[in-house]
Design a protein around this motif. Structure first.
Motif, PDB file in Angstrom:
ATOM      1  N   TYR A 106      97.030 -92.301  89.277  1.00  0.00           N
ATOM      2  CA  TYR A 106      96.476 -92.448  87.931  1.00  0.00           C
ATOM      3  C   TYR A 106      95.942 -93.867  87.730  1.00  0.00           C
ATOM      4  O   TYR A 106      96.510 -94.826  88.244  1.00  0.00           O
ATOM      5  CB  TYR A 106      97.546 -92.181  86.868  1.00  0.00           C
ATOM      6  N   LEU A 143     107.936 -87.988  83.730  1.00  0.00           N
ATOM      7  CA  LEU A 143     107.272 -88.092  85.030  1.00  0.00           C
ATOM      8  C   LEU A 143     107.636 -89.381  85.769  1.00  0.00           C
ATOM      9  O   LEU A 143     107.890 -89.372  86.958  1.00  0.00           O
ATOM     10  CB  LEU A 143     105.749 -88.052  84.839  1.00  0.00           C
ATOM     11  N   ASN A 167      94.678 -87.291  80.942  1.00  0.00           N
ATOM     12  CA  ASN A 167      95.422 -86.978  82.168  1.00  0.00           C
ATOM     13  C   ASN A 167      96.734 -86.238  81.875  1.00  0.00           C
ATOM     14  O   ASN A 167      97.662 -86.281  82.682  1.00  0.00           O
ATOM     15  CB  ASN A 167      95.728 -88.242  82.978  1.00  0.00           C
ATOM     16  N   ASN A 168      96.808 -85.594  80.682  1.00  0.00           N
ATOM     17  CA  ASN A 168      98.017 -84.845  80.289  1.00  0.00           C
ATOM     18  C   ASN A 168      99.263 -85.724  80.266  1.00  0.00           C
ATOM     19  O   ASN A 168     100.361 -85.270  80.619  1.00  0.00           O
ATOM     20  CB  ASN A 168      98.245 -83.644  81.219  1.00  0.00           C
ATOM     21  N   VAL A 169      99.084 -86.981  79.859  1.00  0.00           N
ATOM     22  CA  VAL A 169     100.208 -87.925  79.827  1.00  0.00           C
ATOM     23  C   VAL A 169     100.392 -88.474  78.419  1.00  0.00           C
ATOM     24  O   VAL A 169      99.430 -88.931  77.788  1.00  0.00           O
ATOM     25  CB  VAL A 169      99.974 -89.091  80.815  1.00  0.00           C
ATOM     26  N   ASP A 194     103.585 -77.395  86.394  1.00  0.00           N
ATOM     27  CA  ASP A 194     102.454 -78.309  86.181  1.00  0.00           C
ATOM     28  C   ASP A 194     102.933 -79.756  86.078  1.00  0.00           C
ATOM     29  O   ASP A 194     102.276 -80.674  86.567  1.00  0.00           O
ATOM     30  CB  ASP A 194     101.697 -77.923  84.916  1.00  0.00           C
ATOM     31  N   ALA A 195     104.087 -79.954  85.430  1.00  0.00           N
ATOM     32  CA  ALA A 195     104.647 -81.306  85.325  1.00  0.00           C
ATOM     33  C   ALA A 195     105.048 -81.833  86.697  1.00  0.00           C
ATOM     34  O   ALA A 195     104.860 -83.016  87.003  1.00  0.00           O
ATOM     35  CB  ALA A 195     105.850 -81.312  84.388  1.00  0.00           C
ATOM     36  N   LYS A 221     103.632 -81.057  89.510  1.00  0.00           N
ATOM     37  CA  LYS A 221     102.383 -81.440  90.188  1.00  0.00           C
ATOM     38  C   LYS A 221     101.898 -82.801  89.679  1.00  0.00           C
ATOM     39  O   LYS A 221     101.471 -83.653  90.455  1.00  0.00           O
ATOM     40  CB  LYS A 221     101.307 -80.385  89.931  1.00  0.00           C
ATOM     41  N   ALA A 222     101.965 -82.978  88.366  1.00  0.00           N
ATOM     42  CA  ALA A 222     101.537 -84.251  87.771  1.00  0.00           C
ATOM     43  C   ALA A 222     102.395 -85.407  88.266  1.00  0.00           C
ATOM     44  O   ALA A 222     101.909 -86.516  88.506  1.00  0.00           O
ATOM     45  CB  ALA A 222     101.595 -84.168  86.250  1.00  0.00           C
ATOM     46  N   SER A 223     103.680 -85.143  88.437  1.00  0.00           N
ATOM     47  CA  SER A 223     104.610 -86.174  88.906  1.00  0.00           C
ATOM     48  C   SER A 223     104.228 -86.668  90.292  1.00  0.00           C
ATOM     49  O   SER A 223     104.298 -87.870  90.574  1.00  0.00           O
ATOM     50  CB  SER A 223     106.033 -85.612  88.919  1.00  0.00           C
ATOM     51  N   ILE A 225     101.048 -88.972  90.196  1.00  0.00           N
ATOM     52  CA  ILE A 225     101.054 -90.061  89.216  1.00  0.00           C
ATOM     53  C   ILE A 225     100.667 -91.416  89.797  1.00  0.00           C
ATOM     54  O   ILE A 225     100.095 -92.257  89.119  1.00  0.00           O
ATOM     55  CB  ILE A 225     102.441 -90.137  88.531  1.00  0.00           C
ATOM     56  N   TYR A 260     104.819 -85.555  80.603  1.00  0.00           N
ATOM     57  CA  TYR A 260     103.752 -84.569  80.758  1.00  0.00           C
ATOM     58  C   TYR A 260     103.496 -83.866  79.441  1.00  0.00           C
ATOM     59  O   TYR A 260     104.423 -83.387  78.788  1.00  0.00           O
ATOM     60  CB  TYR A 260     104.133 -83.546  81.830  1.00  0.00           C
TER      61      TYR A 260
END
Length: 337
Positions: free
Chosen positions: A246, A190, A212-214, A235-236, A238-240, A243, A204
């Motif tokens: 966070y 990420l 936080n799925n990290v 999903d990764a 989206k998380a990126s 970030i 991720y």
């Protein structure tokens, strides 16, 4: 002139303007301008012959085309200098100190980088920076492939591709001991984060045990890295994008859930609280003490930080966090006994 000499003269004239610009960039500033004769002398060292009249014309042409060369008269001569540079002296100093204090950059790479950075400010700045440099003892890591690893990760993050690598710890003899039974990790990168002198890779992980799925890896403990052709998941992606929002504590390697904790502390620790949690926290007076609610990662690292302030700071709430801290302190005391 015969044909060969004419061609040689033409080539010299083509590079002369470039060399004048390089000389002024490297050797001049407002306190140390170069005279016309200084420039002629510097050019002669490069095998380029010219006279005052051509120097005047060359510099005038450069100034007319946007080159930031300043000049003033000194006696019967003109002096010239370059005022604007990509980096000022204080900026270079800050960058150099950051490089020195980065543990993930090996010692030999640190020296190479410092030499490159000092050259960006001209000869006088280089002299000052090198003369005034204070080399604090920073424990440097020894992974010589740090540049290769960093470049590979940056490309993979840009391309939104998965990466594969081995990951290791060090034993008491300083030898590598590979995790995961020496199997490759295949991760969805990420971002890379620099924190407390180390470089971390955030990946991720959809499993619920990861905050936080990290999952976080130390970049200097990565080896045999490669970018795969496989895209990271939706999903990764989206998380990126999320970030940057966070909490800073997620970047740490400590694990543990994020909780809002109310702390009570002495007035003497107000500065400590701002240093630890940032200037945005709200601190209010409560009797003889002060109170603040902060987001923390419940972990031994947080407990260890608290133990620095016996009788000066305590957890007010939540009760389960307060009890967990007391239990941890009791177990630490028991181990010492």
């Amino acid at each position: 002139h015969d044909g060969g000499e004419l061609m040689a003269d033409t080539k010299v004239q083509k590079i002369k303007l470039l060399k004048i610009w390089e000389i002024l960039n490297w050797k001049s500033d407002e306190q140390h301008p170069l005279s016309t004769q200084d420039i002629i002398t510097e050019l002669s060292h490069l095998g380029i012959k010219c006279d005052r009249r051509t120097i005047y014309g060359d510099i005038d042409a450069m100034q007319s085309n946007g080159y930031s060369i300043l000049n003033r008269r000194r006696g019967h001569d003109m002096v010239y200098w370059v005022q604007e540079r990509k980096f000022d002296l204080p900026e270079l100093k800050i960058i150099m100190d950051a490089i020195q204090n980065s543990k993930f950059i090996p010692k030999d790479k640190t020296e190479e980088l410092l030499n490159k950075i000092t050259s960006l400010g001209g000869s006088e700045s280089t002299h000052l920076l090198m003369r005034n440099a204070v080399r604090f003892h920073v424990v440097k890591h020894t992974n010589a492939d740090i540049y290769i690893i960093t470049e590979c990760l940056e490309r993979a993050i840009e391309h939104e591709h998965r990466v594969a690598f081995h990951y290791f710890d060090l034993n008491a003899s300083g030898e590598r001991v590979f995790r995961h039974n020496n199997q490759l990790y295949k991760e969805e990168p990420l971002a890379m984060i620099c924190d407390d002198g180390n470089y971390y890779l955030m990946c991720y992980r959809p499993e619920p045990e990861y905050e936080n799925n990290v999952k976080v890896f130390r970049v200097d403990r990565i080896t045999d890295i490669s970018e795969t052709d496989e895209d990271i998941s939706k999903d990764a992606k989206k998380a990126s994008k999320a970030i940057a929002n966070y909490p800073r504590q997620v970047f740490k390697m400590y694990g543990g859930k994020m909780r809002k904790v109310r702390l009570s502390f002495d007035e003497s620790l107000i500065g400590v609280m701002f240093n630890k949690f940032g200037g945005e926290i709200s601190i209010k007076k409560s009797g003889a003490s002060y109170m603040a609610s902060v987001e923390v990662q419940i972990s031994p690292t947080f407990w260890g930080w608290l133990t620095q302030f016996p009788n000066q700071m305590e957890i007010v709430s939540p009760v389960d966090v307060k009890e967990a801290y007391a239990s941890w302190v009791r177990s630490a005391i028991t181990q010492e006994e």
